[in-house]
Motif scaffolding. Structure first.
Motif, PDB file in Angstrom:
ATOM      1  N   ASP A  35      40.472  30.955  49.234  1.00  0.00           N
ATOM      2  CA  ASP A  35      39.329  30.647  48.675  1.00  0.00           C
ATOM      3  C   ASP A  35      38.102  31.536  48.396  1.00  0.00           C
ATOM      4  N   ALA A  36      37.871  32.351  49.367  1.00  0.00           N
ATOM      5  CA  ALA A  36      36.856  33.298  49.114  1.00  0.00           C
ATOM      6  C   ALA A  36      37.028  34.341  47.801  1.00  0.00           C
ATOM      7  N   LEU A  37      38.462  34.679  47.603  1.00  0.00           N
ATOM      8  CA  LEU A  37      39.035  35.650  46.481  1.00  0.00           C
ATOM      9  C   LEU A  37      38.657  34.781  45.368  1.00  0.00           C
ATOM     10  N   ALA A  38      39.287  33.533  45.227  1.00  0.00           N
ATOM     11  CA  ALA A  38      39.177  32.759  43.946  1.00  0.00           C
ATOM     12  C   ALA A  38      37.665  32.679  43.775  1.00  0.00           C
ATOM     13  N   ALA A  39      36.641  32.262  44.541  1.00  0.00           N
ATOM     14  CA  ALA A  39      35.406  32.051  44.174  1.00  0.00           C
ATOM     15  C   ALA A  39      34.766  33.440  43.681  1.00  0.00           C
ATOM     16  N   ALA A  40      35.139  34.321  44.315  1.00  0.00           N
ATOM     17  CA  ALA A  40      34.425  35.880  44.120  1.00  0.00           C
ATOM     18  C   ALA A  40      35.354  36.249  42.727  1.00  0.00           C
ATOM     19  N   LEU A  43      32.943  34.433  40.360  1.00  0.00           N
ATOM     20  CA  LEU A  43      31.660  34.920  40.195  1.00  0.00           C
ATOM     21  C   LEU A  43      31.633  36.416  39.396  1.00  0.00           C
ATOM     22  N   VAL A  44      32.655  37.132  39.666  1.00  0.00           N
ATOM     23  CA  VAL A  44      32.731  38.376  38.954  1.00  0.00           C
ATOM     24  C   VAL A  44      32.777  38.095  37.325  1.00  0.00           C
ATOM     25  N   THR A  45      33.383  36.989  37.174  1.00  0.00           N
ATOM     26  CA  THR A  45      33.772  36.638  35.513  1.00  0.00           C
ATOM     27  C   THR A  45      32.399  36.065  35.088  1.00  0.00           C
ATOM     28  N   THR A  46      31.741  35.186  35.845  1.00  0.00           N
ATOM     29  CA  THR A  46      30.465  34.444  35.575  1.00  0.00           C
ATOM     30  C   THR A  46      29.406  35.539  35.436  1.00  0.00           C
ATOM     31  N   ILE A  47      29.364  36.476  36.154  1.00  0.00           N
ATOM     32  CA  ILE A  47      28.366  37.545  35.910  1.00  0.00           C
ATOM     33  C   ILE A  47      28.259  38.525  35.028  1.00  0.00           C
ATOM     34  N   VAL A 101      35.882  44.657  42.781  1.00  0.00           N
ATOM     35  CA  VAL A 101      34.825  43.986  42.970  1.00  0.00           C
ATOM     36  C   VAL A 101      34.725  42.630  43.859  1.00  0.00           C
ATOM     37  N   ALA A 102      35.765  41.813  43.164  1.00  0.00           N
ATOM     38  CA  ALA A 102      35.886  40.445  43.576  1.00  0.00           C
ATOM     39  C   ALA A 102      36.312  40.618  44.953  1.00  0.00           C
ATOM     40  N   ILE A 103      37.227  41.706  45.406  1.00  0.00           N
ATOM     41  CA  ILE A 103      37.744  41.720  46.872  1.00  0.00           C
ATOM     42  C   ILE A 103      36.359  41.984  47.690  1.00  0.00           C
ATOM     43  N   VAL A 104      35.453  42.868  47.336  1.00  0.00           N
ATOM     44  CA  VAL A 104      34.259  43.260  47.907  1.00  0.00           C
ATOM     45  C   VAL A 104      33.295  42.127  48.253  1.00  0.00           C
ATOM     46  N   TYR A 105      33.172  41.311  47.247  1.00  0.00           N
ATOM     47  CA  TYR A 105      32.396  40.029  47.275  1.00  0.00           C
ATOM     48  C   TYR A 105      32.985  39.111  48.185  1.00  0.00           C
ATOM     49  N   ALA A 106      34.328  39.030  48.249  1.00  0.00           N
ATOM     50  CA  ALA A 106      34.961  38.029  48.979  1.00  0.00           C
ATOM     51  C   ALA A 106      34.826  38.349  50.556  1.00  0.00           C
ATOM     52  N   ASN A 107      34.781  39.785  50.611  1.00  0.00           N
ATOM     53  CA  ASN A 107      34.619  40.162  52.206  1.00  0.00           C
ATOM     54  C   ASN A 107      33.150  40.102  52.575  1.00  0.00           C
ATOM     55  N   ASN A 108      32.245  39.856  51.720  1.00  0.00           N
ATOM     56  CA  ASN A 108      30.803  40.122  52.115  1.00  0.00           C
ATOM     57  C   ASN A 108      30.242  38.685  52.023  1.00  0.00           C
ATOM     58  N   PHE A 109      30.757  37.724  51.516  1.00  0.00           N
ATOM     59  CA  PHE A 109      29.990  36.146  51.382  1.00  0.00           C
ATOM     60  C   PHE A 109      31.287  35.193  51.589  1.00  0.00           C
ATOM     61  N   THR A 110      30.649  34.350  52.061  1.00  0.00           N
ATOM     62  CA  THR A 110      31.539  33.244  52.232  1.00  0.00           C
ATOM     63  C   THR A 110      31.859  32.482  51.091  1.00  0.00           C
ATOM     64  N   ASP A 113      28.910  30.684  49.954  1.00  0.00           N
ATOM     65  CA  ASP A 113      27.787  31.397  49.506  1.00  0.00           C
ATOM     66  C   ASP A 113      28.088  31.974  47.795  1.00  0.00           C
ATOM     67  N   LEU A 114      29.398  32.201  47.789  1.00  0.00           N
ATOM     68  CA  LEU A 114      29.933  32.692  46.269  1.00  0.00           C
ATOM     69  C   LEU A 114      29.616  31.662  45.237  1.00  0.00           C
ATOM     70  N   ARG A 115      30.070  30.384  45.839  1.00  0.00           N
ATOM     71  CA  ARG A 115      29.862  29.179  44.800  1.00  0.00           C
ATOM     72  C   ARG A 115      28.273  28.807  44.501  1.00  0.00           C
ATOM     73  N   GLY A 116      27.543  29.098  45.522  1.00  0.00           N
ATOM     74  CA  GLY A 116      25.969  29.129  45.309  1.00  0.00           C
ATOM     75  C   GLY A 116      25.504  30.126  44.263  1.00  0.00           C
ATOM     76  N   LEU A 117      26.198  31.356  44.305  1.00  0.00           N
ATOM     77  CA  LEU A 117      26.132  32.392  43.591  1.00  0.00           C
ATOM     78  C   LEU A 117      26.362  32.118  42.007  1.00  0.00           C
ATOM     79  N   ILE A 118      27.565  31.504  41.927  1.00  0.00           N
ATOM     80  CA  ILE A 118      28.151  31.078  40.598  1.00  0.00           C
ATOM     81  C   ILE A 118      27.076  30.029  40.149  1.00  0.00           C
ATOM     82  N   ALA A 119      26.648  28.977  40.761  1.00  0.00           N
ATOM     83  CA  ALA A 119      25.844  27.961  40.459  1.00  0.00           C
ATOM     84  C   ALA A 119      24.542  28.497  39.941  1.00  0.00           C
TER      85      ALA A 119
END
Length: 170
Positions: A35-40, A43-47, A101-110, A113-119
């Protein structure tokens, strides 16, 4: 030569700062949840992380040029000819960077959190931030270089003064 090395190092720091958690990544971090990796990844795509990095690559290559060319016109000519080839070769590896980078984000955010950043990044102000990121990065790099240069001169002088007070002949 040292100034060029500092500029290249500063540029690399800026590149890495596009993903602030990257600096805190641990090599032995546990695998993130699916779940975290998919969201990350989203996010990487969104940013537009890869696009931001692609935009910095020519600057990085230009920063490396003086240290490699060292004033030799024949090397400069070949460097300039090779630059697009090298940039194209590294384009193929951007998906590797994106996944790392997605793995880094997934390891550092829930995942939340990642969905909040995407939003956030999908809002008008988030989109504005992303659109201005290349210019902000460039301006921040210049500000950091100027600050680093002024601090290094002052720090050097103060250190010499303090060492002289301790009896050193500097």
């Amino acid at each position: 030569m040292m100034d060029r090395l500092l500029r290249v190092t500063a540029l690399l720091v800026v590149v890495m700062s596009l993903s602030a958690p990257l600096a805190r990544a641990q090599t032995a971090a546990p695998a993130p949840s699916a779940d975290a990796l998919a969201a990350a990844r989203e996010l990487v795509t969104t940013i537009h992380f890869v696009d931001q990095f692609k935009a910095l690559m020519p600057t990085l290559m230009t920063s490396l040029k003086p240290a490699i060319v060292q004033g030799r016109s024949e090397v400069e000519r070949d460097y300039d000819a090779l630059m697009p080839v090298m940039l194209a070769a590294f384009q193929a590896r951007f998906s590797e960077l994106s996944e790392a980078v997605a793995i880094v984000y997934a390891n550092n955010f829930t995942p939340d959190d990642l969905r909040g950043l995407i939003a956030f990044y999908k809002t008008p102000v988030g989109q504005k931030f992303l659109a201005k990121s290349p210019a902000l990065t460039q301006q921040s790099l210049l500000a950091g270089q100027k600050f680093g240069q002024s601090v290094s001169v002052e720090l050097r002088q103060r250190m010499i003064e303090e060492l002289r007070k301790k009896g050193h002949n500097i």
